[in-house]
Design a protein around this motif. Structure first.
Motif, PDB file in Angstrom:
ATOM      1  N   THR A   1     -17.926  51.337  27.240  1.00 36.95           N
ATOM      2  CA  THR A   1     -17.958  51.540  25.688  1.00 36.95           C
ATOM      3  C   THR A   1     -19.217  50.905  25.226  1.00 36.95           C
ATOM      4  O   THR A   1     -19.844  51.070  24.226  1.00 36.95           O
ATOM      5  CB  THR A   1     -16.945  51.452  25.049  1.00 36.95           C
ATOM      6  N   SER A   2     -19.906  50.008  26.280  1.00 39.93           N
ATOM      7  CA  SER A   2     -21.079  49.257  25.575  1.00 39.93           C
ATOM      8  C   SER A   2     -22.250  50.227  25.416  1.00 39.93           C
ATOM      9  O   SER A   2     -22.255  51.018  26.316  1.00 39.93           O
ATOM     10  CB  SER A   2     -21.711  48.182  26.724  1.00 39.93           C
TER      11      SER A   2
ATOM     12  N   ARG B   1     -15.263  59.484  20.934  1.00 37.33           N
ATOM     13  CA  ARG B   1     -15.491  57.935  21.384  1.00 37.33           C
ATOM     14  C   ARG B   1     -14.008  57.554  21.522  1.00 37.33           C
ATOM     15  O   ARG B   1     -13.043  57.978  20.669  1.00 37.33           O
ATOM     16  CB  ARG B   1     -15.952  57.329  20.188  1.00 37.33           C
ATOM     17  N   PRO B   2     -13.972  56.386  22.351  1.00 34.96           N
ATOM     18  CA  PRO B   2     -12.656  55.607  22.554  1.00 34.96           C
ATOM     19  C   PRO B   2     -12.115  55.343  21.010  1.00 34.96           C
ATOM     20  O   PRO B   2     -10.776  55.429  21.134  1.00 34.96           O
ATOM     21  CB  PRO B   2     -12.962  54.350  23.257  1.00 34.96           C
ATOM     22  N   ARG B   3     -12.847  54.920  20.100  1.00 32.92           N
ATOM     23  CA  ARG B   3     -12.181  54.382  18.912  1.00 32.92           C
ATOM     24  C   ARG B   3     -11.647  55.619  18.182  1.00 32.92           C
ATOM     25  O   ARG B   3     -10.707  55.347  17.440  1.00 32.92           O
ATOM     26  CB  ARG B   3     -13.274  53.636  18.189  1.00 32.92           C
ATOM     27  N   ASP B   4     -11.976  56.887  18.565  1.00 32.33           N
ATOM     28  CA  ASP B   4     -11.181  57.941  17.984  1.00 32.33           C
ATOM     29  C   ASP B   4      -9.943  58.387  18.668  1.00 32.33           C
ATOM     30  O   ASP B   4      -9.325  59.375  18.187  1.00 32.33           O
ATOM     31  CB  ASP B   4     -12.147  59.224  17.908  1.00 32.33           C
TER      32      ASP B   4
ATOM     33  N   LEU C   1     -13.920  48.274  10.261  1.00 33.46           N
ATOM     34  CA  LEU C   1     -13.870  49.599  10.108  1.00 33.46           C
ATOM     35  C   LEU C   1     -15.319  50.188   9.420  1.00 33.46           C
ATOM     36  O   LEU C   1     -15.485  51.282   9.316  1.00 33.46           O
ATOM     37  CB  LEU C   1     -12.689  50.281   9.479  1.00 33.46           C
TER      38      LEU C   1
ATOM     39  N   LYS D   1     -19.202  53.955  14.461  1.00 35.23           N
ATOM     40  CA  LYS D   1     -18.491  54.095  15.575  1.00 35.23           C
ATOM     41  C   LYS D   1     -18.600  53.463  16.949  1.00 35.23           C
ATOM     42  O   LYS D   1     -17.978  52.878  17.676  1.00 35.23           O
ATOM     43  CB  LYS D   1     -18.069  55.530  15.689  1.00 35.23           C
ATOM     44  N   ASP D   2     -20.092  53.646  17.068  1.00 33.28           N
ATOM     45  CA  ASP D   2     -20.373  53.169  18.546  1.00 33.28           C
ATOM     46  C   ASP D   2     -20.386  51.612  18.616  1.00 33.28           C
ATOM     47  O   ASP D   2     -20.125  50.904  19.796  1.00 33.28           O
ATOM     48  CB  ASP D   2     -21.926  53.431  19.053  1.00 33.28           C
TER      49      ASP D   2
ATOM     50  N   GLN E   1     -17.873  49.956  16.947  1.00 24.96           N
ATOM     51  CA  GLN E   1     -16.583  49.544  16.953  1.00 24.96           C
ATOM     52  C   GLN E   1     -15.923  49.844  18.651  1.00 24.96           C
ATOM     53  O   GLN E   1     -15.050  48.907  19.001  1.00 24.96           O
ATOM     54  CB  GLN E   1     -15.667  50.846  16.192  1.00 24.96           C
ATOM     55  N   ASP E   2     -16.537  50.654  19.251  1.00 23.98           N
ATOM     56  CA  ASP E   2     -16.257  51.083  20.631  1.00 23.98           C
ATOM     57  C   ASP E   2     -16.616  49.865  21.389  1.00 23.98           C
ATOM     58  O   ASP E   2     -15.899  49.488  22.459  1.00 23.98           O
ATOM     59  CB  ASP E   2     -17.165  52.125  21.350  1.00 23.98           C
TER      60      ASP E   2
END
Lengths: 275, 321
Positions: A97-98, A127-130, B155, B159-160, B162-163
Motif C-alpha cells: 500500500t505504499s 483501497r485496503p482502508r476500505d 481518519l 485514503k492513500d 491511511q493505507d
C-alpha cells in the motif's frame, strides 16, 4: 529460470541486443551502455559468468503480466464478467500500500489485462482502508493483489495484523500473486485463510545458490555469492535467501539476488528498485 | 447514551454446554497475543474447579459455528488442558457494530496495537450510529477519549495516506504516531493560508524527509517544527516563515533547523525570560526580610543578581534608577 548459453559463448553485439530486447521495458530503461557498465563491475575472468547470469533471468514484461492476470482471474471459482452471474459481492484491493509500490501498479495492470478499467467497474476496486467499511460477508469475495512473495513471511505477518481485523466477517479471501515460491505458497495456506492464486511458482531449482540449480557449477555459485556480498552484505542471497533471478517490468523483487537491483557505493544494479 | 449503549449488547438466548472444537475466536478481537503467565494460573484454576463462568458466544449464521464474544482465554485453556466441552451462554448473533463495540469494551486498548485498524472500526461506528462526539464515542467504546481523538486525526488524512499505516511490509508501514505528530503542523491556521501549501503534498514531502538518515529522524521533530512556526507567527515573520517552510518541504536534505528564524527565536526566548523574571520579582517582592534574615546565601545571590542585571542594563544603554 531460463537456460543460459554455453560457457565461453562470448559477449557479442547480438547477444547484448537480445538482452536489451528482453529487459528494455524495465521501469529504468535497460540499454546497451547500462548492460556494458554492469558487466564491467565483474573481473574480466568472471564476465562470461555474469553474461550467463543475464541469460537466465526470468523477466516478466507487461504482456506476460497481462496473460498471467487473465489466467489467474479465470482460475478463481465463481468469477464471471457478468455481475449477475457472480455469487456475492467481489472486491479487489492492492496488498502493498505504499504510494507507487507494487500493489498499486499491479491493480492498474490487472484492470487493463481483464478489461476492467472502465468506470463501471470502479466499485470492484477498493483501497485496503476500505475493506472494513465494505462490510464483506461470508458469501462475498475479496482478492488481494500483489506481484511476488518469496518466503510468505510478509503476507502471513500482515494478515495477522492488521488485515484480518479489516475482514471480520471472513469473506472468501484470495491473494493473487504473479509469482511466488512453493515455500511461500505453503506458508500462506498453513498460516492464513487466504487462498493463493499464483501466476508461476518458483522452486528450489530457481534459487541460483541451491544444489537443485544445475546451470552453474558450485565454484561459479561461490564466485557469484562474492559479488552478491559486495552488493549487499546484509542479504547476499536476496531477501529470505531466496536466490531468485526474477525481474518484473515494474520492479525487481528484493528476493532476487542483489547484484541485479542493489545500488550503492560498491555496486550498481541493472534493475534498481527505487528512483 | 445509556440507551445507545444497551442497544449494543446482544440478547441472551441461553446457557448450555458445547464441544470446545465447535468454538472459534472472534475475528474482531484485537487481542491476538495473550501473556503466558496469567494463562497458566487460569489453566490451573480450570483444572481444579472447571469453568465457572460460561463463555459468551454467538452462532455465526453464515458458517454455523460458534464465535466467542467473551472468554477467549478460558477457551485457550480448555483447548490446552484439553477439555471436551465448555459451558457457554449463547447470545443472538450481533450486528457488525455490536460486535465491534463488544470487542472494544471487553479488551480495551493496549499500547502495542496498531491504531489505524482501531480508527477504521471507530469510523464505521461513527457512520452507523451517526455519532461524532469524542466523549460519547469514548463512553460507547470504552476507549480513552484521547485515543478517540487520535483515531479521528488519522481518519482526517486522505485514503492513500491511511493505507500507508496498513502496509503489508512492517518495515515500510508508517506508524500512526507520524501522522498524529504531523497533524498540528499541517492544521496550523497560518501555514494553511500559505499560497503554495497543500496538505496532501506537504504530507508526502514530510514522508520523504522522514527516516534514520534524513532530516526528520523522529516523529517528535514535528513538535520542534510547530514551535518554529509558533515563534515566527508571534513575531510576525510570516513571509520569512513561508519561504523557509517551502524550501524545507521541497528540498529533501534541508534540515529542521532551517525553520529557525533567529529573531523569532530570540523573541521567544525573551518572552520566556520576561515570564521567569516576573516570577522572580514577585517572589522577591513578597519576601519577608525578618523571616529570611539569616539566609546568607540568599542575600549573596540576590546581590549578584542585582549586579548582573545592572551590568546588562548598562550594556544595553538602559537607564538604571
Amino acid at each position: 529460470m531460463k537456460r543460459p548459453l554455453a560457457a565461453g559463448t562470448g559477449i557479442s553485439l547480438p547477444r547484448i541486443s537480445d538482452w536489451v530486447d528482453n529487459f528494455g521495458s524495465y521501469r529504468h530503461q535497460v540499454t546497451d551502455a547500462k548492460i556494458e557498465r554492469w558487466l564491467r563491475q565483474f573481473a574480466s575472468r568472471d564476465q562470461d559468468l555474469a553474461a550467463r547470469l543475464l541469460d537466465v533471468i526470468d523477466f516478466v514484461g507487461h504482456t506476460q503480466m497481462s496473460q498471467l492476470f487473465r489466467q489467474m482471474l479465470g482460475a478463481i471459482p465463481g468469477w464471471n464478467r457478468n455481475p449477475k452471474q457472480r455469487h456475492g459481492r467481489w472486491r479487489f484491493a492492492p496488498y502493498s500500500t505504499s504510494a507507487g509500490q507494487s500493489g498499486d501498479a499491479m491493480i492498474h495492470s490487472f484492470r487493463l489485462a481483464n478489461n476492467l478499467d472502465g468506470k463501471v467497474n470502479d466499485e470492484l476496486f477498493i483501497r485496503p482502508r476500505d475493506l472494513l467499511s465494505e462490510q464483506l460477508q461470508a458469501d462475498d469475495t475479496v482478492v488481494l493483489i500483489d506481484d511476488f512473495s518469496g518466503t510468505g513471511q510478509q503476507v502471513c505477518e500482515s494478515w495477522e495484523r492488521p488485515l484480518q481485523e479489516l475482514l471480520p466477517s471472513e469473506p472468501r479471501s484470495f491473494i493473487m500473486l504473479l509469482a511466488a515460491s512453493a515455500a511461500a505458497r505453503q506458508r500462506i495456506i498453513d498460516q492464513t485463510p487466504l487462498r493463493p492464486i499464483i501466476g508461476f511458482q518458483l522452486n528450489h531449482a530457481d534459487n541460483i545458490f541451491h544444489a537443485a540449480c544445475t546451470h552453474f557449477s558450485k565454484a561459479e555459485k561461490n564466485v557469484l555469492l562474492q559479488y552478491c556480498r559486495k552488493a549487499s552484505g546484509r542479504n547476499p542471497g536476496g531477501f529470505g535467501d531466496c536466490g531468485f533471478v526474477v525481474v518484473f517490468a515494474h520492479r525487481c523483487p528484493n528476493n532476487s539476488i542483489p547484484i541485479f537491483h542493489k545500488k550503492g557505493r560498491n555496486w550498481s544494479g541493472l534493475f534498481p528498485r527505487h528512483d | 447514551m445509556e440507551e445507545k449503549r444497551k442497544a449494543m449488547v446482544p440478547k441472551t438466548i441461553g446457557v448450555k454446554t458445547v464441544p470446545v472444537s465447535s468454538l472459534y475466536p472472534n475475528p474482531h478481537n484485537p487481542r491476538l497475543l495473550f501473556d503466558r503467565e496469567p494463562l497458566k494460573t487460569l489453566k490451573a484454576s480450570i483444572k481444579k474447579v472447571g469453568i465457572l463462568v460460561p463463555l459468551t458466544v454467538y452462532r455465526d449464521s453464515a458458517r454455523g459455528h460458534f464465535v466467542i464474544l467473551d472468554g477467549q482465554r478460558r477457551w485457550i485453556c480448555a483447548r490446552e488442558i484439553p477439555l471436551d466441552d465448555v459451558p457457554v451462554n449463547e447470545v443472538a448473533e450481533p450486528t457488525l457494530v455490536q460486535n465491534i463495540v463488544t470487542m472494544f469494551q471487553i479488551h480495551k486498548l493496549r499500547a502495542d496495537w496498531e491504531l489505524m485498524p482501531t480508527a477504521l472500526k471507530l469510523e464505521l461506528l461513527m457512520n452507523e450510529l451517526n455519532e461524532r462526539n469524542d466523549a460519547k464515542l469514548a463512553v460507547l467504546t470504552g476507549l480513552p477519549e484521547a485515543v478517540v481523538t487520535r483515531c479521528k486525526k488519522l481518519l482526517s488524512y486522505p485514503k492513500d495516506i491511511q493505507d500507508l499505516m496498513l502496509n503489508q511490509d512492517p518495515d515500510a508501514r508508517v506508524k500512526a504516531d507520524f501522522f498524529i505528530e504531523l497533524y498540528p503542523v499541517i492544521h496550523d491556521r497560518v501555514v494553511a493560508k500559505f499560497d503554495w501549501f497543500s496538505r496532501p503534498r506537504f504530507t508526502e514531502q514530510m514522508l520523504g524527509k522522514y527516516g534514520p538518515d534524513r532530516p526528520i529522524r523522529s516523529v517528535t521533530d514535528f513538535r520542534l517544527i510547530k514551535q518554529h512556526i509558533n515563534n515566527a507567527r508571534r513575531t510576525g515573520k510570516l513571509r520569512e516563515l513561508s519561504n523557509r517552510l517551502k524550501t524545507f518541504a521541497e528540498d529533501k536534505p534541508t534540515p529542521v533547523s532551517h525553520l529557525q528564524i533567529a529573531s523569532a527565536s530570540v523573541a521567544a526566548a525573551a518572552r520566556k525570560l520576561v515570564s521567569d523574571l516576573d516570577k522572580i520579582s514577585n517572589a522577591i517582592r513578597h519576601l519577608d526580610v525578618d523571616q529570611y534574615y539569616g539566609e546568607e546565601k540568599l542575600w549573596e545571590t540576590l546581590t549578584t543578581f542585582v549586579k548582573v542585571a545592572q551590568k546588562k542594563l548598562k550594556e544595553a544603554d538602559q537607564r538604571v534608577q
